[in-house]
Design a protein around this motif. Sequence first.
Motif, PDB file in Angstrom:
ATOM      1  N   PHE A   1     -46.384   3.611 -67.109  1.00 32.55           N
ATOM      2  CA  PHE A   1     -46.796   4.971 -66.768  1.00 32.55           C
ATOM      3  C   PHE A   1     -46.973   5.126 -65.252  1.00 32.55           C
ATOM      4  CE2 PHE A   1     -48.917   4.904 -71.172  1.00 32.55           C
ATOM      5  CZ  PHE A   1     -47.728   5.300 -71.778  1.00 32.55           C
ATOM      6  N   LEU A   2     -47.568   4.106 -64.626  1.00 28.37           N
ATOM      7  CA  LEU A   2     -47.755   4.175 -63.181  1.00 28.37           C
ATOM      8  C   LEU A   2     -46.420   4.136 -62.451  1.00 28.37           C
ATOM      9  CD1 LEU A   2     -50.849   1.817 -62.799  1.00 28.37           C
ATOM     10  CD2 LEU A   2     -50.824   4.303 -62.613  1.00 28.37           C
ATOM     11  N   ALA A   3     -45.494   3.290 -62.915  1.00 30.18           N
ATOM     12  CA  ALA A   3     -44.170   3.228 -62.294  1.00 30.18           C
ATOM     13  C   ALA A   3     -43.441   4.562 -62.439  1.00 30.18           C
ATOM     14  CB  ALA A   3     -43.357   2.097 -62.922  1.00 30.18           C
ATOM     15  N   ALA A   4     -43.628   5.216 -63.590  1.00 33.07           N
ATOM     16  CA  ALA A   4     -43.005   6.524 -63.775  1.00 33.07           C
ATOM     17  C   ALA A   4     -43.532   7.529 -62.759  1.00 33.07           C
ATOM     18  CB  ALA A   4     -43.261   7.018 -65.200  1.00 33.07           C
ATOM     19  N   GLY A   5     -44.821   7.467 -62.483  1.00 29.10           N
ATOM     20  CA  GLY A   5     -45.382   8.355 -61.474  1.00 29.10           C
ATOM     21  C   GLY A   5     -44.939   8.001 -60.072  1.00 29.10           C
TER      22      GLY A   5
ATOM     23  N   ARG B   1     -38.970  -3.107 -54.971  1.00 32.93           N
ATOM     24  CA  ARG B   1     -37.939  -2.484 -55.812  1.00 32.93           C
ATOM     25  C   ARG B   1     -37.271  -3.547 -56.670  1.00 32.93           C
ATOM     26  NH1 ARG B   1     -36.856   2.716 -54.325  1.00 32.93           N
ATOM     27  NH2 ARG B   1     -34.968   2.695 -55.599  1.00 32.93           N
ATOM     28  N   ILE B   2     -37.123  -3.241 -57.951  1.00 33.85           N
ATOM     29  CA  ILE B   2     -36.442  -4.127 -58.894  1.00 33.85           C
ATOM     30  C   ILE B   2     -35.396  -3.298 -59.629  1.00 33.85           C
ATOM     31  CG2 ILE B   2     -36.673  -5.591 -60.930  1.00 33.85           C
ATOM     32  CD1 ILE B   2     -39.493  -6.215 -60.112  1.00 33.85           C
ATOM     33  N   GLY B   3     -34.110  -3.628 -59.400  1.00 35.55           N
ATOM     34  CA  GLY B   3     -33.031  -2.896 -60.055  1.00 35.55           C
ATOM     35  C   GLY B   3     -32.999  -1.423 -59.706  1.00 35.55           C
ATOM     36  N   GLY B   4     -33.341  -1.106 -58.482  1.00 39.80           N
ATOM     37  CA  GLY B   4     -33.336   0.285 -58.056  1.00 39.80           C
ATOM     38  C   GLY B   4     -34.571   1.067 -58.429  1.00 39.80           C
ATOM     39  N   VAL B   5     -35.520   0.415 -59.107  1.00 44.14           N
ATOM     40  CA  VAL B   5     -36.768   1.072 -59.514  1.00 44.14           C
ATOM     41  C   VAL B   5     -37.897   0.585 -58.621  1.00 44.14           C
ATOM     42  CG1 VAL B   5     -38.440   1.383 -61.357  1.00 44.14           C
ATOM     43  CG2 VAL B   5     -35.991   1.297 -61.894  1.00 44.14           C
ATOM     44  N   GLU B   6     -38.644   1.500 -58.038  1.00 41.34           N
ATOM     45  CA  GLU B   6     -39.776   1.149 -57.203  1.00 41.34           C
ATOM     46  C   GLU B   6     -40.976   0.802 -58.090  1.00 41.34           C
ATOM     47  OE1 GLU B   6     -41.983   0.251 -53.987  1.00 41.34           O
ATOM     48  OE2 GLU B   6     -39.873   0.849 -53.889  1.00 41.34           O
ATOM     49  N   VAL B   7     -41.385  -0.462 -58.048  1.00 40.03           N
ATOM     50  CA  VAL B   7     -42.531  -0.910 -58.830  1.00 40.03           C
ATOM     51  C   VAL B   7     -43.816  -0.782 -58.018  1.00 40.03           C
ATOM     52  CG1 VAL B   7     -43.572  -2.812 -60.117  1.00 40.03           C
ATOM     53  CG2 VAL B   7     -41.094  -2.459 -60.183  1.00 40.03           C
ATOM     54  N   GLY B   8     -43.801  -1.330 -56.814  1.00 40.75           N
ATOM     55  CA  GLY B   8     -44.891  -1.158 -55.875  1.00 40.75           C
ATOM     56  C   GLY B   8     -46.261  -1.502 -56.437  1.00 40.75           C
TER      57      GLY B   8
END
Length: 429
Positions: free
Chosen positions: A95-99, A173-180
């Motif tokens: 949920f946090l990654a989605a935000g 970033r993992i696979g183009g997704v910002e995890v942060g």
Amino acid sequence: MTTARAPIDRRFALMFLVMLTIAAGNTALQSILPALGRSLGVADRAVAAAFSVSALLWVLAAPFWANRSDRHGRRAMILLGVGGFSVSLSLCGLFLAAGINGWIGGTAAFGLFIAGRLIYGTFGSAAPPAVQALVAGETSREERTKALTLLASAFGLGTILGPAVAPYLLLGRIGGVEVGLAGPAFVFALFGVGVWVTVRTMLPDDRSAPHAEHGASSAYPSIGGAPTGASVTAATQPHVEHVGYLDRRVRAWMIAGLVMGHAQAMTSQAIGFLVIDRLNIAPALALQPTGIVLMMGAGAALLVQWGVIPLLGLSPRRLVLAGLVLAAAGVAMTGLATSLYGIATAYALANLGFGFTRPGFTAGSSLAVGPAAQGSVAGKVTSVNGASFVLGPSIGVGLYEIARPLPYLTAAAALVLLLGYAWMALKER
């Protein structure tokens, strides 16, 4: 002899790891939530709500799971607790990654995050009492208290390790997704899965085995919530005599514990926001200084409880009085500090004081009653310690939104007033 004890020792190490993982994962997430909330543009009070709802469900569910483990086996309850911990952190991370990536709005992300925390509060509390009961059943009466005390110290270590490692778990970033900032949730979820698999592999199914020993509910593992030993007493002492919260023998101690606990919860849960605002730094850069402050606070409390108190040999009443003076000065100084050094040292002083008051409250309540009531009183102490983290965070952050020093000055004033009350009402027995 060594061979016979090896399986027990391995299981104890695993049980210690279970307790450490739950506490460290929870406090790691707590340490990054202020930065996450600010990054997502969420109101500070919503961050406090995430603390409060999880703590409330933990306090309500813990006694239920403690009783259920006697009927359904220790292994099943440990798996349920660690599983709930892992599922909760996984959902919270998603949920946090989605935000963070803008797939959903910040408010929606945090609302879903709170829903994920409900799972942790409801099911995470199943593991500690089952772990206690398992260890108690595998130790002799002479070894039991020592073993359970060592087990309870895992929660205290977790309050240090969680904030300490959280800044190093930002995954980028993992696979183009910002995890942060969602990284610590995912890492601890994976670690929880590993612990779950190990527990399932190493522990035999004990659903049909007789269970002579009982575990007790543990207080919510939270920043500033170092163990006091009450849960150990509740697990090892009989509940022959029931003692209420307003029983004249313990009433003053319960009032003192409730006020001290709320003062600590109010100030500790607002500390992440204070670091961001006082140092005037971006939320993502606040994790390391916040971690330093939290580690110094937790380290000061544990130093007092494990080293200073045994050396001084003070009575419970004197522990509370001395602790109130130190804690009041520390929280007031924390609210007025403007540098990292000032915040860290003042917060350490405050927790030094709370390190005196919590064991003083526990021991004073215990000494106020006879042997038959020890289990009942210890359960009350544990519930008071846990209940403080239900409303305390929301009160503290709500005051912080009005004025930054307000929760700290309010807590200091409450502790000063309590000092006068404790001087008059707390009796030595």
